[in-house]
Design an enzyme around this catalytic site. Structure first.
Site, PDB file in Angstrom:
ATOM      1  N   GLU A 188      -2.469  -1.250   7.710  1.00 38.34           N
ATOM      2  CA  GLU A 188      -2.330  -2.701   7.645  1.00 38.34           C
ATOM      3  C   GLU A 188      -3.080  -3.394   8.775  1.00 38.34           C
ATOM      4  O   GLU A 188      -3.722  -4.420   8.566  1.00 38.34           O
ATOM      5  CB  GLU A 188      -0.841  -3.071   7.695  1.00 38.34           C
ATOM      6  CG  GLU A 188      -0.532  -4.548   7.630  1.00 38.34           C
ATOM      7  CD  GLU A 188      -0.714  -5.148   6.247  1.00 38.34           C
ATOM      8  OE1 GLU A 188      -0.420  -6.341   6.094  1.00 38.34           O
ATOM      9  OE2 GLU A 188      -1.156  -4.441   5.322  1.00 38.34           O
ATOM     10  N   THR A 222      -8.403 -15.803  -5.118  1.00 39.87           N
ATOM     11  CA  THR A 222      -7.940 -14.867  -4.094  1.00 39.87           C
ATOM     12  C   THR A 222      -7.051 -13.775  -4.661  1.00 39.87           C
ATOM     13  O   THR A 222      -6.751 -12.812  -3.965  1.00 39.87           O
ATOM     14  CB  THR A 222      -7.216 -15.630  -2.968  1.00 39.87           C
ATOM     15  OG1 THR A 222      -7.073 -14.772  -1.839  1.00 39.87           O
ATOM     16  CG2 THR A 222      -5.855 -16.124  -3.432  1.00 39.87           C
TER      17      THR A 222
END
Length: 399
Positions: A252, A382
């Site tokens: 992440e 997106t």
């Protein structure tokens, strides 16, 4: 309710990504509705049965001005952002009461990412007619080059840092550059390459896109397009490098090595980047997760479409194999992993929706023919939903 309301989180503030990531969708909605209204002869508007989305609350036909209200709403948000970013990058929080960006981190990861993505994509969506959107994109990229881009000292890996505000005892604000990069930030690699290839560094709406792959003559030496193309390529290389974990999955958040790093980093970190660890016998940090994110494969897909370089398909296939090996659940579906460096993996008990709408879609398109959703004709929002490009019938605030 058609009335904005404050969030009960973040002290009522809104994120920059929130205010800048509805434009593609609402603009296209207004365009399509107006097009449908124009197809109905004026003398039949009050006699034929209209669909509910073309009627107001009293059942009367909606006017062009009413149908353009969706466009106007998101355009107004962009006008506020334009005023607040004329000489600087936006921070990740805005006060919705007055439209002022407040002192908060500056980053292209969480809470900031898609605002930047949509600057370019709005310009491309309306057939390159809204030149001031391209100016906002260009200004932002210039600021990113000047303030956020760094390279590691050994292998020269390019990454996008963050700026964190710090306040001294006198109340003065200074900015500390943190060599931290979210997985989310990797959207920028493909977006920079898309900008270079489709604008070639000019706001001329009639300019031809670069060849596939680009020829040396497509980008003038030292030009904005040449700079951004190389930056996109180099950033994608760094993003793909973060896949080199025990699982082959990218975490992440990573921190990159710098020439000014503290001694503890030199003593403990290996390679050009590292995942900030947890104390012994503690759960792994959230940084170490892979939650099925799409941003690296998104940029790999865009890079392949713009270059036809088979290495990008090889990269994508390796990522797909890692997902299949470590994230596929025997009873069905896929799950994120708690720590990309632990094998066997520990799963999180959920599958994010963007895995289906983005990660798998971009992997599928990576191996599809170029005629499937061609980048010349569509823009992806997106969440990877394709929207066709169009030419607006009215003057906008960014033309």
């Amino acid at each position: 309710t058609r009335v904005g309301s404050s969030s009960d989180q973040e002290h009522g503030l809104v994120s920059t990504a929130e205010i800048g990531t509805l434009q593609l969708e609402f603009r296209y909605l207004s365009y399509v509705l107006v097009q449908q209204l124009h197809q109905i002869p004026p003398d039949q508007l009050h006699t034929m049965s209209l669909p509910s989305y073309l009627r107001d609350e009293d059942g009367n036909p909606r006017t062009v001005e009413e149908l353009r209200s969706y466009w106007n709403a998101v355009e107004n948000a962009m006008k506020v952002a334009r005023e607040g970013t004329r000489t600087r990058l936006p921070s990740v929080f805005m006060n919705p009461a007055d439209g002022e960006f407040i002192v908060s981190p500056v980053r292209l990861g969480s809470r900031g990412d898609s605002y930047f993505e949509y600057l370019l994509k709005q310009y491309l969506q309306t057939s390159r007619k809204e030149r001031d959107l391209l100016r906002m994109w260009d200004d932002a990229i210039d600021q990113i080059h000047e303030n956020l881009l760094l390279r590691t000292p050994k292998r020269d890996l390019l990454f996008v840092a963050e700026l964190d505000p710090e306040q001294d005892q006198q109340g003065q604000i200074s900015w500390r550059r943190e060599p931290k990069q979210d997985h989310l930030t990797c959207f920028l690699a493909g977006t920079l390459m898309l900008s270079a290839a489709h604008t070639r560094g000019t706001n001329d709406p009639n300019v031809q896109s670069a060849s596939i792959p680009p020829k040396p003559s497509d980008f003038e030496a030292g030009s904005r397009a040449a700079r951004d193309w190389r930056t996109g390529e180099d950033l994608l290389k760094s993003c793909y490098d973060t896949q080199k974990t025990s699982t082959g999955l990218s975490p992440e958040i990573v921190h990159f090595r710098t020439s000014t790093e503290p001694d503890w980093v030199r003593q403990k970190a290996r390679g050009e980047w590292y995942i900030k660890g947890a104390p012994p016998n503690e759960p792994p940090p959230l940084d170490a997760r892979y939650i099925l994110r799409p941003e690296i494969v998104e940029s790999i897909f865009v890079a392949y479409r713009l270059t036809a370089d088979p290495k990008y398909r090889r990269w994508g296939w390796k990522i797909f194999e890692a997902i299949e090996q470590h994230c596929k659940v025997p009873t069905g579906g896929y799950a994120g992993v708690v720590n990309v460096e632990d094998v066997p993996v520990q799963w999180e008990d959920k599958m994010e929706t963007f895995f289906l709408s983005e990660t798998l879609k971009y992997l599928y398109l990576l191996f599809s023919d170029d005629s499937v959703l061609p980048l010349e004709d569509i823009v992806f929002n997106t969440e990877a939903h394709p929207l066709p490009k169009f030419t607006p019938e009215w003057e906008t605030a960014f033309m």
